[in-house]
Design an enzyme around this catalytic site. Structure first.
Site, mmCIF file in Angstrom:
data_model
loop_
_atom_site.group_PDB
_atom_site.id
_atom_site.type_symbol
_atom_site.label_atom_id
_atom_site.label_comp_id
_atom_site.label_asym_id
_atom_site.label_seq_id
_atom_site.Cartn_x
_atom_site.Cartn_y
_atom_site.Cartn_z
ATOM 1 N N HIS A 128 0.840 -1.209 0.000
ATOM 2 C CA HIS A 128 0.000 0.000 0.000
ATOM 3 C C HIS A 128 0.874 1.259 0.000
ATOM 4 O O HIS A 128 0.689 2.157 -0.832
ATOM 5 C CB HIS A 128 -0.904 -0.038 1.241
ATOM 6 C CG HIS A 128 -1.853 1.104 1.353
ATOM 7 N ND1 HIS A 128 -3.208 0.973 1.158
ATOM 8 C CD2 HIS A 128 -1.655 2.416 1.652
ATOM 9 C CE1 HIS A 128 -3.790 2.161 1.339
ATOM 10 N NE2 HIS A 128 -2.872 3.048 1.635
ATOM 11 N N GLU A 129 1.841 1.298 0.908
ATOM 12 C CA GLU A 129 2.665 2.504 1.029
ATOM 13 C C GLU A 129 3.620 2.648 -0.158
ATOM 14 O O GLU A 129 3.955 3.769 -0.547
ATOM 15 C CB GLU A 129 3.430 2.512 2.355
ATOM 16 C CG GLU A 129 2.534 2.456 3.600
ATOM 17 C CD GLU A 129 1.447 3.527 3.676
ATOM 18 O OE1 GLU A 129 1.613 4.601 3.062
ATOM 19 O OE2 GLU A 129 0.426 3.287 4.345
ATOM 20 N N HIS B 26 2.012 4.672 -2.810
ATOM 21 C CA HIS B 26 2.176 6.120 -2.577
ATOM 22 C C HIS B 26 3.588 6.573 -2.975
ATOM 23 O O HIS B 26 3.761 7.621 -3.597
ATOM 24 C CB HIS B 26 1.940 6.461 -1.105
ATOM 25 C CG HIS B 26 0.544 6.202 -0.632
ATOM 26 N ND1 HIS B 26 -0.567 6.339 -1.444
ATOM 27 C CD2 HIS B 26 0.072 5.815 0.575
ATOM 28 C CE1 HIS B 26 -1.652 6.053 -0.748
ATOM 29 N NE2 HIS B 26 -1.300 5.731 0.479
#
Length: 198
Positions: A80-81, A84
């Site tokens: 998920h990170e 980003h």
């Protein structure tokens, strides 16, 4: 071993064995944003409301060692990170721009968080109308993330998510597909990564 050491060894293990984490590391490399685990990933104790985060100032992913107590959670946070991180590096994302923030949160929820089972536990899923429910899950997760990061009201967060939803939901780079839990999607995504040049 201490809580931090356990977390760090899970990070290393997932970076070497988990197809989604490996795919994101390859994608970051290919975008010219190579990741070194000992420099770009840190394990820390966090507030119990979060499992991880991405700090643009330090260009580091934080894995919450007190919350991520198994390999699956660590892999989920890393993937998920890293989306980003990928958006920030590849697309020069401006986290001060709330629409940019909403877009990267939509992408991360779409590509990682809103697998069928997590959508069910969040109450956004039923075996009927799966694709519609998946979009509801992505909208909900992204809006809550925007609300938490920018401290705007949930209605405002939902409005911003809605304003960028169609194009951000359609953007599957670098994973190329939505990954459902307990499926071969992650392995297939890793095998197909050459389509994107990783």
């Amino acid at each position: 071993a201490s809580e931090r050491q356990k977390c760090e060894s899970r990070v290393w293990e997932m970076a070497n064995t988990n197809p989604m984490v490996k795919l994101m590391i390859a994608a970051l490399d290919s975008a010219g944003c190579g990741i070194q685990l000992d420099r770009h990933v840190v394990c820390e104790r966090c507030d119990r409301t979060v499992t991880g985060g991405y700090d643009i100032q330090t260009n580091q992913i934080v894995v919450c060692q007190n919350m991520c107590t198994n390999s699956g959670l660590v892999a989920g946070v890393l993937t998920h990170e890293m989306i980003h991180m990928f958006d920030y590096c590849r697309h020069k994302l401006d986290f001060e721009n709330i629409q940019h923030l909403a877009c990267t949160e939509i992408r991360a929820a779409n590509l990682t968080h809103c697998s069928f089972m997590s959508a069910m536990s969040q109450g956004d899923s039923s075996p009927i109308r799966i694709s519609e429910r998946h979009q509801d899950c992505v909208r909900t997760k992204a809006a809550y993330s925007v609300e938490a990061v920018r401290h705007v009201g949930i209605d405002e967060a939902r409005r911003i998510v809605e304003s960028v939803f169609p194009q951000c939901y359609a953007d599957m780079e670098p994973i190329g597909r939505r990954v459902r839990r307990n499926s071969l999607d992650a392995v297939l995504a890793f095998k197909e990564r050459h389509h994107y040049g990783y």
